[in-house]
Every structure is written in C-alpha cells, then in structure tokens.
Write a protein that holds these residues in place. Structure first.
Motif, PDB file in Angstrom:
ATOM      1  N   SER A 226      44.595   1.620  40.447  1.00 35.43           N
ATOM      2  CA  SER A 226      45.025   2.389  39.494  1.00 35.43           C
ATOM      3  C   SER A 226      44.381   3.578  39.320  1.00 35.43           C
ATOM      4  O   SER A 226      44.901   4.793  39.154  1.00 35.43           O
ATOM      5  CB  SER A 226      45.065   1.558  38.352  1.00 35.43           C
ATOM      6  OG  SER A 226      45.627   2.305  37.126  1.00 35.43           O
TER       7      SER A 226
ATOM      8  N   ASN B 260      42.309   5.525  41.393  1.00 34.96           N
ATOM      9  CA  ASN B 260      42.592   6.319  42.443  1.00 34.96           C
ATOM     10  C   ASN B 260      43.883   6.979  42.469  1.00 34.96           C
ATOM     11  O   ASN B 260      43.764   8.172  42.648  1.00 34.96           O
ATOM     12  CB  ASN B 260      42.177   5.552  43.591  1.00 34.96           C
ATOM     13  CG  ASN B 260      40.979   5.107  43.968  1.00 34.96           C
ATOM     14  OD1 ASN B 260      39.848   6.098  43.645  1.00 34.96           O
ATOM     15  ND2 ASN B 260      40.614   4.221  44.977  1.00 34.96           N
ATOM     16  N   TYR B 261      44.863   6.189  41.937  1.00 34.94           N
ATOM     17  CA  TYR B 261      46.012   6.881  41.826  1.00 34.94           C
ATOM     18  C   TYR B 261      46.215   7.929  40.834  1.00 34.94           C
ATOM     19  O   TYR B 261      46.569   8.990  40.883  1.00 34.94           O
ATOM     20  CB  TYR B 261      47.212   5.746  41.471  1.00 34.94           C
ATOM     21  CG  TYR B 261      48.712   6.162  41.303  1.00 34.94           C
ATOM     22  CD1 TYR B 261      49.310   6.754  42.771  1.00 34.94           C
ATOM     23  CD2 TYR B 261      49.150   6.433  40.189  1.00 34.94           C
ATOM     24  CE1 TYR B 261      50.512   7.440  42.396  1.00 34.94           C
ATOM     25  CE2 TYR B 261      50.273   7.134  40.088  1.00 34.94           C
ATOM     26  CZ  TYR B 261      51.024   7.494  41.129  1.00 34.94           C
ATOM     27  OH  TYR B 261      52.316   7.899  41.102  1.00 34.94           O
ATOM     28  N   SER B 262      45.444   7.692  39.728  1.00 40.91           N
ATOM     29  CA  SER B 262      45.426   8.525  38.457  1.00 40.91           C
ATOM     30  C   SER B 262      44.652   9.867  38.979  1.00 40.91           C
ATOM     31  O   SER B 262      44.946  11.042  38.675  1.00 40.91           O
ATOM     32  CB  SER B 262      44.657   7.884  37.222  1.00 40.91           C
ATOM     33  OG  SER B 262      45.337   7.165  36.705  1.00 40.91           O
TER      34      SER B 262
ATOM     35  N   LEU C 246      44.406  11.008  41.882  1.00 43.87           N
ATOM     36  CA  LEU C 246      45.211  11.639  42.795  1.00 43.87           C
ATOM     37  C   LEU C 246      46.263  12.382  42.319  1.00 43.87           C
ATOM     38  O   LEU C 246      46.520  13.751  42.436  1.00 43.87           O
ATOM     39  CB  LEU C 246      45.705  10.610  43.768  1.00 43.87           C
ATOM     40  CG  LEU C 246      46.814  11.071  45.006  1.00 43.87           C
ATOM     41  CD1 LEU C 246      46.100  12.197  46.039  1.00 43.87           C
ATOM     42  CD2 LEU C 246      47.475  10.302  45.835  1.00 43.87           C
ATOM     43  N   LYS C 247      46.893  11.874  41.156  1.00 41.08           N
ATOM     44  CA  LYS C 247      48.082  12.640  40.567  1.00 41.08           C
ATOM     45  C   LYS C 247      47.534  13.646  39.697  1.00 41.08           C
ATOM     46  O   LYS C 247      47.966  14.691  39.657  1.00 41.08           O
ATOM     47  CB  LYS C 247      48.669  11.697  39.377  1.00 41.08           C
ATOM     48  CG  LYS C 247      49.718  10.861  39.817  1.00 41.08           C
ATOM     49  CD  LYS C 247      50.281   9.846  38.826  1.00 41.08           C
ATOM     50  CE  LYS C 247      50.812  10.739  37.795  1.00 41.08           C
ATOM     51  NZ  LYS C 247      51.624   9.674  36.892  1.00 41.08           N
ATOM     52  N   LYS C 248      46.034  13.678  38.939  1.00 40.55           N
ATOM     53  CA  LYS C 248      45.590  14.577  38.535  1.00 40.55           C
ATOM     54  C   LYS C 248      45.028  15.665  39.339  1.00 40.55           C
ATOM     55  O   LYS C 248      45.529  16.970  39.111  1.00 40.55           O
ATOM     56  CB  LYS C 248      44.178  14.209  37.926  1.00 40.55           C
ATOM     57  CG  LYS C 248      43.305  15.140  36.966  1.00 40.55           C
ATOM     58  CD  LYS C 248      42.260  14.780  36.189  1.00 40.55           C
ATOM     59  CE  LYS C 248      41.426  15.668  35.565  1.00 40.55           C
ATOM     60  NZ  LYS C 248      40.068  14.954  35.134  1.00 40.55           N
ATOM     61  N   ARG C 249      44.653  15.444  40.713  1.00 37.66           N
ATOM     62  CA  ARG C 249      44.235  16.484  41.485  1.00 37.66           C
ATOM     63  C   ARG C 249      45.624  17.031  42.040  1.00 37.66           C
ATOM     64  O   ARG C 249      45.617  18.373  42.341  1.00 37.66           O
ATOM     65  CB  ARG C 249      43.633  16.024  42.990  1.00 37.66           C
ATOM     66  CG  ARG C 249      42.149  15.492  42.529  1.00 37.66           C
ATOM     67  CD  ARG C 249      41.596  15.201  43.872  1.00 37.66           C
ATOM     68  NE  ARG C 249      40.087  14.727  43.426  1.00 37.66           N
ATOM     69  CZ  ARG C 249      39.475  13.942  44.150  1.00 37.66           C
ATOM     70  NH1 ARG C 249      39.928  13.581  45.407  1.00 37.66           N
ATOM     71  NH2 ARG C 249      38.281  13.499  43.877  1.00 37.66           N
ATOM     72  N   LEU C 250      46.672  16.341  42.304  1.00 33.69           N
ATOM     73  CA  LEU C 250      47.888  17.132  42.590  1.00 33.69           C
ATOM     74  C   LEU C 250      48.394  18.000  41.563  1.00 33.69           C
ATOM     75  O   LEU C 250      48.976  19.071  41.821  1.00 33.69           O
ATOM     76  CB  LEU C 250      48.937  16.089  43.195  1.00 33.69           C
ATOM     77  CG  LEU C 250      48.719  15.028  44.400  1.00 33.69           C
ATOM     78  CD1 LEU C 250      49.859  14.129  44.521  1.00 33.69           C
ATOM     79  CD2 LEU C 250      48.725  16.235  45.522  1.00 33.69           C
ATOM     80  N   ALA C 251      48.455  17.617  40.334  1.00 39.82           N
ATOM     81  CA  ALA C 251      48.799  18.545  39.224  1.00 39.82           C
ATOM     82  C   ALA C 251      48.152  19.720  39.080  1.00 39.82           C
ATOM     83  O   ALA C 251      48.443  20.770  39.075  1.00 39.82           O
ATOM     84  CB  ALA C 251      48.726  17.649  37.886  1.00 39.82           C
ATOM     85  N   GLU C 252      46.606  19.492  39.305  1.00 37.82           N
ATOM     86  CA  GLU C 252      45.847  20.854  39.214  1.00 37.82           C
ATOM     87  C   GLU C 252      46.138  21.775  40.510  1.00 37.82           C
ATOM     88  O   GLU C 252      46.283  22.943  40.217  1.00 37.82           O
ATOM     89  CB  GLU C 252      44.164  20.401  39.534  1.00 37.82           C
ATOM     90  CG  GLU C 252      43.602  19.605  38.031  1.00 37.82           C
ATOM     91  CD  GLU C 252      42.509  19.073  38.329  1.00 37.82           C
ATOM     92  OE1 GLU C 252      41.714  18.969  39.314  1.00 37.82           O
ATOM     93  OE2 GLU C 252      41.760  18.432  37.328  1.00 37.82           O
TER      94      GLU C 252
ATOM     95  N   LYS D 202      48.772  21.777  42.175  1.00 30.97           N
ATOM     96  CA  LYS D 202      50.302  22.750  41.883  1.00 30.97           C
ATOM     97  C   LYS D 202      50.252  23.914  40.536  1.00 30.97           C
ATOM     98  O   LYS D 202      50.603  24.757  41.049  1.00 30.97           O
ATOM     99  CB  LYS D 202      51.177  21.555  41.204  1.00 30.97           C
ATOM    100  CG  LYS D 202      52.459  21.906  41.219  1.00 30.97           C
ATOM    101  CD  LYS D 202      53.536  20.839  41.003  1.00 30.97           C
ATOM    102  CE  LYS D 202      54.928  21.250  41.133  1.00 30.97           C
ATOM    103  NZ  LYS D 202      55.977  19.980  40.824  1.00 30.97           N
TER     104      LYS D 202
END
Length: 74
Positions: free
Chosen positions: A53, A55-57, A59-65, A67
């Motif tokens: 959980s 690591n997923y958070s 990853l989501k944060k990095r992908l949003a940054e 983008k």
C-alpha cells in the motif's frame, strides 16, 4: 475358555481405544499447529499489505508529479 474370550475382547477393545486416542491427539495437534501458522501468516500478510500500500501510494504520487511536470504525455 470363556475367560480367554473375554480377555481377547478386552484386549481388542483396549487397543482400539488406544488407537482412537492417538488419532484424536494427532488431530488436536494438527489444529494447534494450523492455528499458530495462520496467526503467523496473518501477521506476515499484514506487513506485506502495508508495504504494498505504501509503495502504491508513492508510485501514484510520483506519476501525478510527472504528469503535472509534463513528463508523461497522453
């Protein structure tokens, strides 16, 4: 002669009882072991779930940054 028959029947009954007790105790031990394993595995799975959980958070944060920064183009 009658006494010998009674002794044989008693011997068989005692042996059957011993076997049944051994089988019962075996089942009791198997259930104890499975309960302990389940408790230990639940703890391990809980740790794994938390790790996944987190690591997923991340990853989501990095992908949003990325983008927002325009690195990822749709």
């Amino acid at each position: 002669m009658q006494d010998q028959k009674i002794e044989k029947i008693t011997e068989v009954a005692v042996n059957i009882t011993k076997i049944l007790v051994i089988i019962y105790l075996g089942f009791v031990e198997v259930f104890k072991i499975s309960k302990l394993l389940r408790e230990k595995l639940d703890a391990e799975f809980d740790i794994s779930r938390k790790w996944a959980s987190q690591n997923y958070s991340i990853l989501k944060k990095r992908l949003a940054e990325e983008k927002v920064a325009g690195v990822i183009k749709n």
